[in-house]
Write a protein that holds these residues in place. Structure first.
Motif, short mmCIF file in Angstrom:
data_model
loop_
_atom_site.label_atom_id
_atom_site.label_comp_id
_atom_site.label_asym_id
_atom_site.label_seq_id
_atom_site.Cartn_x
_atom_site.Cartn_y
_atom_site.Cartn_z
N LYS A 30 76.44 -0.59 -71.04
CA LYS A 30 77.85 -0.17 -71.00
C LYS A 30 78.21 0.39 -69.62
O LYS A 30 78.83 1.43 -69.50
N GLY A 31 77.77 -0.29 -68.57
CA GLY A 31 78.08 0.13 -67.20
C GLY A 31 77.05 1.04 -66.57
O GLY A 31 77.11 1.31 -65.37
N TRP A 32 76.07 1.51 -67.35
CA TRP A 32 75.02 2.38 -66.82
C TRP A 32 73.80 1.52 -66.54
O TRP A 32 73.26 0.88 -67.44
N LYS A 33 73.38 1.47 -65.29
CA LYS A 33 72.21 0.67 -64.92
C LYS A 33 70.96 1.50 -65.16
O LYS A 33 70.80 2.57 -64.59
N LEU A 34 70.09 0.99 -66.01
CA LEU A 34 68.89 1.71 -66.40
C LEU A 34 67.68 0.81 -66.20
O LEU A 34 67.65 -0.33 -66.66
N LYS A 35 66.70 1.32 -65.49
CA LYS A 35 65.43 0.60 -65.31
C LYS A 35 64.40 1.28 -66.20
O LYS A 35 64.26 2.50 -66.21
N ILE A 36 63.66 0.45 -66.94
CA ILE A 36 62.58 0.93 -67.81
C ILE A 36 61.33 0.16 -67.45
O ILE A 36 61.35 -1.07 -67.35
N VAL A 37 60.23 0.89 -67.25
CA VAL A 37 58.93 0.27 -66.99
C VAL A 37 58.02 0.63 -68.16
O VAL A 37 57.89 1.80 -68.52
N VAL A 38 57.42 -0.39 -68.76
CA VAL A 38 56.48 -0.18 -69.87
C VAL A 38 55.07 -0.53 -69.37
O VAL A 38 54.84 -1.63 -68.86
N ILE A 39 54.18 0.44 -69.52
CA ILE A 39 52.79 0.30 -69.08
C ILE A 39 51.89 0.34 -70.32
O ILE A 39 52.12 1.14 -71.23
N PHE A 40 50.88 -0.49 -70.34
CA PHE A 40 49.90 -0.50 -71.43
C PHE A 40 48.63 0.18 -70.95
O PHE A 40 48.06 -0.19 -69.93
N GLU A 46 43.58 8.84 -77.46
CA GLU A 46 44.26 8.73 -78.75
C GLU A 46 45.49 7.85 -78.59
O GLU A 46 46.14 7.86 -77.56
N GLN A 47 45.82 7.16 -79.67
CA GLN A 47 47.00 6.31 -79.65
C GLN A 47 48.27 7.16 -79.55
O GLN A 47 48.36 8.21 -80.17
N GLY A 48 49.22 6.71 -78.73
CA GLY A 48 50.47 7.44 -78.60
C GLY A 48 51.38 6.82 -77.55
O GLY A 48 51.14 5.71 -77.07
N ILE A 49 52.41 7.57 -77.22
CA ILE A 49 53.42 7.15 -76.24
C ILE A 49 53.69 8.33 -75.31
O ILE A 49 53.82 9.46 -75.78
N THR A 50 53.82 8.05 -74.02
CA THR A 50 54.34 9.06 -73.10
C THR A 50 55.59 8.48 -72.45
O THR A 50 55.67 7.28 -72.18
N ILE A 51 56.56 9.36 -72.21
CA ILE A 51 57.81 8.98 -71.55
C ILE A 51 57.99 9.93 -70.38
O ILE A 51 57.99 11.15 -70.56
N ARG A 52 58.13 9.35 -69.16
CA ARG A 52 58.29 10.19 -67.97
C ARG A 52 59.46 9.67 -67.13
O ARG A 52 59.55 8.46 -66.90
N PRO A 53 60.31 10.58 -66.67
CA PRO A 53 61.32 10.16 -65.69
C PRO A 53 60.67 10.07 -64.31
O PRO A 53 59.99 11.00 -63.88
N ILE A 54 60.83 8.94 -63.64
CA ILE A 54 60.27 8.72 -62.31
C ILE A 54 61.44 8.33 -61.40
O ILE A 54 61.95 7.23 -61.53
N ASN A 55 61.84 9.19 -60.50
CA ASN A 55 62.94 8.91 -59.57
C ASN A 55 64.12 8.26 -60.28
O ASN A 55 64.89 8.93 -60.94
N ASP A 56 64.23 6.93 -60.17
CA ASP A 56 65.40 6.24 -60.72
C ASP A 56 65.09 5.39 -61.95
O ASP A 56 65.81 4.46 -62.27
N TYR A 57 63.98 5.66 -62.65
CA TYR A 57 63.67 4.86 -63.84
C TYR A 57 62.88 5.68 -64.84
O TYR A 57 62.39 6.77 -64.56
#
Length: 114
Positions: A30-40, A46-57
């Motif tokens: 909706k007009g907001w440019k969002l970059k997402i990087v998914v790393i395996f 342990e199994q899980g997810i981490t979410i980190r803001p890195i500069n512009d993504y």
């Protein structure tokens, strides 16, 4: 418009990702440019997810999501807040065969009260 529950589906993508590689998405929400990087990371403790803001993504790491039968988020995970106050969520499902990941990734927008 497509919805899942009370959330609007903004993006859905499927990726076949060779071992050692990552996914980079450049989305226009909706007009907001969002970059997402998914790393395996198959080597975590342990199994899980981490979410980190890195500069512009946003960097999302899927830890030990290397099951051949599949792994998924059990509910939408909050990623951030859109400038008008609605919340941005993601869902993911992955299965891994011989080190190759098959990832389905969705981005959704919920209400301010979600």
């Amino acid at each position: 418009m497509e919805k899942i529950g009370n959330r609007e589906l903004l993006y859905s993508g499927d990726f076949i990702v060779p071992a050692g590689e990552q996914v980079e998405m450049f989305l226009n929400l909706k007009g907001w440019k969002l970059k997402i990087v998914v790393i395996f990371d198959p080597n975590g403790k342990e199994q899980g997810i981490t979410i980190r803001p890195i500069n512009d993504y946003a960097e999302i790491t899927l830890i030990k999501w290397d099951n051949g039968l599949g792994t998924c988020t059990t509910k939408p995970a909050e990623l951030g807040t859109y400038h008008s106050g609605e919340k941005i969520f993601f869902t993911a499902a992955n299965f891994c065969i011989g080190g190759t990941n098959n990832l389905t990734f969705q981005v959704l927008m919920g209400s301010k009260n979600d």
